[in-house]
Structures are given as C-alpha cells and as structure tokens.
Design a protein around this motif. Structure first.
Motif, PDB file in Angstrom:
ATOM      1  N   LEU A 236      41.022  12.647 104.001  1.00 29.72           N
ATOM      2  CA  LEU A 236      40.310  13.087 102.612  1.00 29.72           C
ATOM      3  C   LEU A 236      39.681  14.445 102.739  1.00 29.72           C
ATOM      4  CD1 LEU A 236      38.641  10.665 100.347  1.00 29.72           C
ATOM      5  CD2 LEU A 236      37.193  12.621 101.176  1.00 29.72           C
ATOM      6  N   ALA A 237      38.831  14.778 103.753  1.00 30.62           N
ATOM      7  CA  ALA A 237      38.098  15.882 103.888  1.00 30.62           C
ATOM      8  C   ALA A 237      38.990  17.141 103.687  1.00 30.62           C
ATOM      9  CB  ALA A 237      37.538  16.016 105.040  1.00 30.62           C
ATOM     10  N   ASP A 238      40.273  17.160 104.451  1.00 30.13           N
ATOM     11  CA  ASP A 238      41.214  18.192 104.114  1.00 30.13           C
ATOM     12  C   ASP A 238      41.714  18.369 102.758  1.00 30.13           C
ATOM     13  OD1 ASP A 238      43.087  20.184 105.045  1.00 30.13           O
ATOM     14  OD2 ASP A 238      44.751  18.719 105.135  1.00 30.13           O
ATOM     15  N   VAL A 239      41.822  17.317 102.070  1.00 29.05           N
ATOM     16  CA  VAL A 239      42.363  17.358 100.552  1.00 29.05           C
ATOM     17  C   VAL A 239      41.179  18.014  99.767  1.00 29.05           C
ATOM     18  CG1 VAL A 239      43.301  15.943  98.581  1.00 29.05           C
ATOM     19  CG2 VAL A 239      43.891  15.685 100.936  1.00 29.05           C
ATOM     20  N   LEU A 240      39.873  17.640 100.078  1.00 29.39           N
ATOM     21  CA  LEU A 240      38.765  18.106  99.412  1.00 29.39           C
ATOM     22  C   LEU A 240      38.744  19.542  99.482  1.00 29.39           C
ATOM     23  CD1 LEU A 240      35.813  15.396  99.994  1.00 29.39           C
ATOM     24  CD2 LEU A 240      36.873  16.017  97.842  1.00 29.39           C
ATOM     25  N   TRP A 241      38.992  20.060 100.601  1.00 26.80           N
ATOM     26  CA  TRP A 241      38.874  21.536 100.932  1.00 26.80           C
ATOM     27  C   TRP A 241      39.964  22.232  99.842  1.00 26.80           C
ATOM     28  CZ3 TRP A 241      36.212  24.232 104.574  1.00 26.80           C
ATOM     29  CH2 TRP A 241      36.559  25.411 104.993  1.00 26.80           C
ATOM     30  N   ARG A 242      41.075  21.574  99.513  1.00 30.61           N
ATOM     31  CA  ARG A 242      42.152  22.320  98.656  1.00 30.61           C
ATOM     32  C   ARG A 242      41.740  21.984  97.261  1.00 30.61           C
ATOM     33  NH1 ARG A 242      48.217  19.951  98.152  1.00 30.61           N
ATOM     34  NH2 ARG A 242      48.731  21.352  96.358  1.00 30.61           N
ATOM     35  N   THR A 243      41.424  20.854  96.799  1.00 33.85           N
ATOM     36  CA  THR A 243      41.158  20.317  95.328  1.00 33.85           C
ATOM     37  C   THR A 243      39.897  21.296  94.791  1.00 33.85           C
ATOM     38  OG1 THR A 243      40.023  18.431  95.951  1.00 33.85           O
ATOM     39  CG2 THR A 243      42.072  18.125  95.494  1.00 33.85           C
ATOM     40  N   ARG A 244      39.088  21.448  95.595  1.00 33.07           N
ATOM     41  CA  ARG A 244      37.518  21.948  94.954  1.00 33.07           C
ATOM     42  C   ARG A 244      38.076  23.422  94.745  1.00 33.07           C
ATOM     43  NH1 ARG A 244      32.826  24.569  96.614  1.00 33.07           N
ATOM     44  NH2 ARG A 244      31.055  23.585  95.417  1.00 33.07           N
ATOM     45  N   SER A 245      38.838  24.028  95.605  1.00 32.68           N
ATOM     46  CA  SER A 245      39.245  25.561  95.101  1.00 32.68           C
ATOM     47  C   SER A 245      40.404  25.905  94.251  1.00 32.68           C
ATOM     48  CB  SER A 245      39.516  26.283  96.366  1.00 32.68           C
ATOM     49  OG  SER A 245      40.718  25.690  97.125  1.00 32.68           O
ATOM     50  N   GLU A 246      41.056  24.836  93.874  1.00 28.99           N
ATOM     51  CA  GLU A 246      42.229  24.981  92.827  1.00 28.99           C
ATOM     52  C   GLU A 246      42.028  24.475  91.687  1.00 28.99           C
ATOM     53  OE1 GLU A 246      45.820  23.142  94.695  1.00 28.99           O
ATOM     54  OE2 GLU A 246      45.891  24.539  96.393  1.00 28.99           O
ATOM     55  N   CYS A 247      41.218  23.561  91.487  1.00 24.92           N
ATOM     56  CA  CYS A 247      41.111  22.954  90.052  1.00 24.92           C
ATOM     57  C   CYS A 247      39.561  22.660  89.872  1.00 24.92           C
ATOM     58  CB  CYS A 247      41.915  21.836  89.802  1.00 24.92           C
ATOM     59  SG  CYS A 247      41.986  21.528  87.963  1.00 24.92           S
ATOM     60  N   GLY A 248      38.840  23.583  89.456  1.00 32.64           N
ATOM     61  CA  GLY A 248      37.529  23.293  89.138  1.00 32.64           C
ATOM     62  C   GLY A 248      37.189  22.284  88.344  1.00 32.64           C
ATOM     63  N   ARG A 249      37.814  22.418  87.014  1.00 32.79           N
ATOM     64  CA  ARG A 249      37.764  21.284  86.104  1.00 32.79           C
ATOM     65  C   ARG A 249      37.993  19.862  86.549  1.00 32.79           C
ATOM     66  NH1 ARG A 249      40.779  18.511  82.874  1.00 32.79           N
ATOM     67  NH2 ARG A 249      42.679  19.401  83.466  1.00 32.79           N
ATOM     68  N   ARG A 250      38.965  19.566  87.264  1.00 34.76           N
ATOM     69  CA  ARG A 250      39.453  18.341  88.150  1.00 34.76           C
ATOM     70  C   ARG A 250      38.281  17.965  89.039  1.00 34.76           C
ATOM     71  NH1 ARG A 250      43.829  15.253  87.411  1.00 34.76           N
ATOM     72  NH2 ARG A 250      44.051  16.560  85.425  1.00 34.76           N
ATOM     73  N   HIS A 251      37.911  18.883  89.665  1.00 36.02           N
ATOM     74  CA  HIS A 251      36.753  18.654  90.645  1.00 36.02           C
ATOM     75  C   HIS A 251      35.636  18.072  89.960  1.00 36.02           C
ATOM     76  CE1 HIS A 251      34.945  18.700  94.726  1.00 36.02           C
ATOM     77  NE2 HIS A 251      33.646  19.421  94.027  1.00 36.02           N
ATOM     78  N   ALA A 252      35.216  18.927  88.946  1.00 38.01           N
ATOM     79  CA  ALA A 252      34.002  18.345  88.367  1.00 38.01           C
ATOM     80  C   ALA A 252      34.065  17.118  87.836  1.00 38.01           C
ATOM     81  CB  ALA A 252      33.736  19.381  87.020  1.00 38.01           C
ATOM     82  N   GLN A 253      35.291  16.557  87.375  1.00 37.21           N
ATOM     83  CA  GLN A 253      35.442  15.137  86.979  1.00 37.21           C
ATOM     84  C   GLN A 253      35.143  14.225  88.168  1.00 37.21           C
ATOM     85  OE1 GLN A 253      39.356  15.598  85.191  1.00 37.21           O
ATOM     86  NE2 GLN A 253      38.406  15.377  83.101  1.00 37.21           N
TER      87      GLN A 253
END
Length: 389
Positions: A236-253
């Motif tokens: 999960l931590a590895d995926v968080l590293w990616r998602t936070r940088s690639e899609c700010g809107r989805r990460h905010a959700q």
C-alpha cells in the motif's frame, strides 16, 4: 462427471438486440461448486454476499475470480490451482473415476444478456469437458469432450452462412469463449453475433480485482516497486507514493475518506522514503505529528486499504484489463472478501457509502463478502444475497 445439460439447437441468424451500457456480469451460477448446488447469485453494481462462516461466500468470490482469469486467457491450472477442492464434497466419481464441477455467469451489455456455462473435470486430470455460450435461449457456441484420450474439445459455432455451423477443435485447458475472437472470421451475421457475445463476456469478466487486505503486511516499509496494488494490499505505501503525485483530486478524495473513518485528525496520507529504497505509509495529523502505519489498528488499515481500492482503477490495481478495449467501455469489478472484517460501525457505514457512490458512476462494481448485512439495509443501491439460509 456431470456436464452442462443437453444444449438447445444452435442459434439461427437474427439481429443482435441493442442493450446500451458497458459489459458487466449480472449473475454468477454455481451449479455444482464446493458447497453450492444450483445456486444463481444476482449481481448488481454493489452486491454483498451475506452469510455465516461456511456458507460459501469465499467460494463464490473464488469462482468469479477463476472465471475472470479464464476470460483473460489463463490456463485452467492458473485459474484453479487446486481444482479438486472445488468439487462438491459428496460428489461421486463416475465409472471412469471422474469428478468435477460446473460454474457459469451471465453478462449484459450491447449484445444483450449472454450466458456462459462451463463444466470442468477435476479428477483424475483437470480439463474443461463442456462449454456453452447462449443468447436469448439459443446456443451460439458449444464444446464437448468426444474422445477422452485426446486433449481437445470439439467446438461448434453458428455462422448463418453457406455452412450453418462450423466445427473445430479447441484445447481442453482454456476457455473456448476467450479463444473465439481468434477463430471466428466475422464474415456473416451469425459469426458477428457469436463474436459480439464472446467479446462482451470476456470484457465483462476480465477486469476483476480480488482483494483481502492483510494489516500485518501493511505496517512496515516496503520496497518501492511498480506502484500497482496487490490483492493483500501489503504494498500500500508504494501505491500511495504513486497516487499522491499522479492525481491530486483523487488523492484529496482518499484523504477525506480516511479522515471520516480513522480516529483522530487526518490532514494527509503520505508515503515517506526510508532506508534502502523503501517507503512507509503515515498519517499526517496536521499539527506536526505523523502516525506510522505500524501504530494503526487492524480495522484502520483494512479501511484505509479498501478505500484506496475503491478510489483507484485498473491502472493502479494489479488486474488484467482488456487492453484492446477503450477504458470508457470497461467496468472494474472489485471482489472483496471480508469486506466488513475488523471494521467498527462508523467505518462500515463510511466505506459502504463510498462504495455506493463509486459504483453509481458505472466504472466500478463491487462484490463483497460479509457475515451479516443488516447494517447495510438502509444504503440505497445495495443488492444483498443471503447464503446458507
């Protein structure tokens, strides 16, 4: 060894009914599979399989996952690593010592409702022994094992051309429906109907992600890798590293969902770099305090992982989407075993609400297993299927 019941005559030519929408699986059939006998499970956009331990919830999810693997072109041994475990316990072998199981599904989409039924021999050696693809009660394709000494099935599919039916051999360790796009020319209306039914079934099945988050695997830093979430969510931590940088809107959700389901303030969810190329997940409390995943409870970690699954897609999850089909025409199906395991009432409510909102958009469907679904009764759009009653 039981096979699908005697098939109807092969379909005659006719127009393909128009049914708009993305291909999706609307029913799972377990005719003879583990503890199930003649079970037909309706599947809506958001389905909860409810029942006590031993009622067959996990078995149903595994059957769906296996069909998805076969739809993606996997061999029988990949889809069913232990096929003997899928045979009903009281099933008796025939005079040749053969035992097996039968499963199937219905897909809906542009080709209309299409039924797929498969008979699998598990003993003495695993092989597909019969398959049938049906639309409007008419058989478009069927296969049968004619000679047990040969590792092929005899297949027949409709053409509506000069030769009304084409016969050809297919391997006995693959799903014939998944092979039809490579074998059917599509020159006649009948052939095009067969292709449309097969392609709809394969697209509806393939994009499936089976997950059962394991908190123990999420607590410590993990090596930075592909950024594709595994079924146990241990990376999960590895995926968080990616998602936070690639899609700010989805990460905010995602952060908003975590805030609603985890104790204490949550300003952000981060993946921080550690020693030797590792990353670890932390909750930023917003006041200078950061809580490492190792300090979170099992329920919090499962909630966090499932929320991330619901808010991502095939590009982030470890799935096999139909690459030749535009993403806008595909639907990801999440198969969540123990969907409510370890969650408190607030977390269950928040997670189900998130799932309902995501499923309503049409890009995602969820089939979750729960011990009791009474807490979900007031959530609109939830299909509850009771097992073991």
């Amino acid at each position: 060894m039981t096979q699908p019941s005697a098939p109807a005559p092969l379909a005659q030519s006719g127009a393909v009914p128009a049914h708009p929408g993305r291909p999706r699986i609307t029913e799972l059939r377990l005719s003879a599979f583990t503890t199930h006998r003649r079970a037909a499970l309706p599947l809506g956009p958001l389905t909860l399989l409810a029942g006590p331990s031993g009622s067959g919830k996990t078995g149903a999810l595994r059957a769906y996952e296996a069909l998805a693997r076969l739809g993606g072109g996997a061999a029988l041994g990949e889809a069913f690593p232990d096929p003997a475990a899928c045979v009903p316990e009281r099933a008796r072998p025939d005079r040749l010592g053969r035992r097996g199981f039968r499963i199937g599904c219905t897909s809906d989409g542009p080709a209309g409702p299409v039924r797929l039924d498969v008979a699998v021999q598990a003993e003495p050696e695993p092989r597909v022994v019969g398959e049938r693809l049906t639309s409007d009660g008419l058989v478009l394709m069927r296969t049968a094992l004619r000679d047990p000494a040969q590792r092929v099935l005899q297949a027949a599919w409709h053409t509506s051309g000069p030769a009304p039916v084409i016969h050809a051999p297919l391997p006995d360790d693959r799903l014939g429906t998944a092979l039809l796009p490579l074998r059917v020319a599509g020159r006649t209306p009948g052939q095009r109907r067969v292709l449309a039914a097969a392609e709809q079934t394969v697209v509806a099945l393939r994009s499936a992600f089976a997950c059962d988050p394991e908190p123990a695997r999420m607590r410590e830093p993990v090596p930075a890798g592909s950024g594709r979430l595994l079924g146990d969510c241990g990376n999960l931590a590895d995926v968080l590293w990616r998602t936070r940088s690639e899609c700010g809107r989805r990460h905010a959700q995602f952060v908003a969902a975590v805030r609603a389901g985890c104790a204490g303030p949550v300003a952000d969810v981060l993946a921080l770099a550690g020693a030797a190329g590792t990353v670890g997940a932390v909750l930023d409390r917003g006041d200078g305090v950061r809580t490492r995943a190792a300090r979170l409870g099992d329920g919090e970690l499962r909630y966090l992982a499932l929320a991330l699954v619901l808010l991502t897609g095939p590009g982030v999850l470890e799935v096999d989407p139909a690459g030749e089909v535009p993403a806008a025409l595909q639907t990801l199906t999440v198969l969540a075993d123990g969907f409510d395991r370890g969650l408190d009432p607030r977390q269950r409510r928040e997670l189900l609400g998130l799932a309902a909102r995501m499923c309503e958009r049409g890009h995602l469907r969820l089939v979750g297993a729960v011990s009791d679904a009474s807490w979900a009764a007031e959530t609109e759009g939830v299909t509850v299927v009771h097992l073991g009653s």
